[in-house]
Scaffold this active site. Structure first.
Site, short mmCIF file in Angstrom:
data_model
loop_
_atom_site.label_atom_id
_atom_site.label_comp_id
_atom_site.label_asym_id
_atom_site.label_seq_id
_atom_site.Cartn_x
_atom_site.Cartn_y
_atom_site.Cartn_z
N HIS A 97 41.22 33.45 42.99
CA HIS A 97 42.87 33.13 42.13
C HIS A 97 42.88 33.83 41.37
O HIS A 97 43.76 34.30 40.81
CB HIS A 97 43.21 32.24 42.13
CG HIS A 97 44.46 31.41 41.40
ND1 HIS A 97 45.76 31.44 42.49
CD2 HIS A 97 44.86 30.95 40.48
CE1 HIS A 97 46.82 30.87 41.22
NE2 HIS A 97 45.63 31.03 39.95
N GLU A 98 41.99 34.02 40.13
CA GLU A 98 42.18 33.91 38.68
C GLU A 98 41.83 35.62 39.21
O GLU A 98 42.56 36.50 38.16
CB GLU A 98 41.04 33.76 37.84
CG GLU A 98 40.60 32.04 38.05
CD GLU A 98 41.81 31.86 37.25
OE1 GLU A 98 42.98 32.33 36.19
OE2 GLU A 98 42.35 30.37 37.26
N HIS A 101 44.96 37.81 39.34
CA HIS A 101 45.90 37.64 37.86
C HIS A 101 46.04 39.33 37.93
O HIS A 101 46.11 40.08 36.88
CB HIS A 101 45.44 36.92 37.76
CG HIS A 101 46.31 35.72 37.45
ND1 HIS A 101 47.46 35.05 37.76
CD2 HIS A 101 45.46 33.67 38.02
CE1 HIS A 101 47.94 34.16 37.89
NE2 HIS A 101 47.03 33.53 37.85
N HIS A 105 47.64 42.66 37.28
CA HIS A 105 47.43 43.20 35.95
C HIS A 105 47.36 44.85 36.04
O HIS A 105 48.17 45.68 35.56
CB HIS A 105 46.44 42.33 35.20
CG HIS A 105 46.89 42.90 33.25
ND1 HIS A 105 45.93 43.04 33.05
CD2 HIS A 105 47.57 43.50 33.02
CE1 HIS A 105 46.03 43.42 31.95
NE2 HIS A 105 47.04 43.68 31.90
#
Length: 229
Positions: A97-98, A101, A105
């Site tokens: 999940h991280e 991100h 980006h």
């Protein structure tokens, strides 16, 4: 409206507690589901970044529990010590999940860009907002404009909560799609990762609903005072 708000606030607080408790139990359950591939959260994260062609993001361990986050400023995926080191379905879900991100980006995902622009505003707002709102309520009869300023500031934090929703759901969708397409997990592990991220996302929904309800409450106070004047 005051009693109505208290009832609504109580309902949201109860819902928030239920979601948080359910999330905690889910992560504890899936933390016992060990990955058959034997990979740690850190290894999962590094592979997802590599598979997406991201070479300038570091995966690091950060102290604490539930401190996992992606920092676009220094391009680091920060994983809590448990997620970084452990080799279970919950750790895999959080790590991926991280990294979702980080992928956002890299591709310039517009909702993440918008949220990043709101961060400085929210940081300043969180420092002064409660004092301005309190002063605005106390000075409603003599200086109602102060409450209006507080409402505008609070609206910025509410907007941040709303913008966060698509950012978090999209990151989870990217994570789950990668885990499935690369066959990183077994069917049972994939289901556990999906369930974990589903409950994590619901905490952001509760936060957004609470912020919207509180904003409407302050607006009602301001409108009520304006009508009396």
């Amino acid at each position: 409206m005051g009693m109505g708000y208290l009832i609504l606030a109580g309902a949201i607080m109860l819902f928030s507690w239920l979601v948080s408790s359910r999330l905690k139990s889910k992560f504890e359950h899936y933390s016992k589901l060990q990955l058959q591939n034997g990979m740690s959260g850190a290894e999962i994260a590094e592979k997802m970044l590599a598979d997406n062609g991201i070479r300038d993001v570091r995966v690091i361990s950060t102290p604490g529990r539930l401190t996992d986050h992606y920092n676009p400023a220094d391009k680091t995926v920060n994983l809590s010590e448990a997620v970084y080191n452990q080799r279970n379905a919950a750790a895999a879900a959080v790590a991926a999940h991280e990294c979702g991100h980080a992928v956002q980006h890299a591709v310039g995902y517009q909702w993440l860009t918008m949220r990043s622009k709101l961060v400085p505003v929210v940081n300043v707002a969180s420092t002064y907002m409660q004092w301005i709102l309190l002063g605005g309520i106390l000075m409603m009869k003599t200086f109602p404009q102060l409450l209006l300023v507080g409402i505008i500031i609070f609206a910025a934090t509410t907007l941040f909560s709303i913008v966060t929703l698509p950012v978090e759901y999209d990151a989870s969708n990217r994570a789950l799609a990668w885990l499935e397409n690369k066959r990183m997990l077994t069917q049972q592990e994939q289901a556990g990762a999906k369930d974990s991220l589903k409950w994590a996302a619901r905490t952001y929904v509760v936060a957004a609903l609470g912020s919207i309800a509180t904003l409407l409450y302050y607006v009602s106070i301001y409108m009520g005072g304006s009508r009396r004047d």
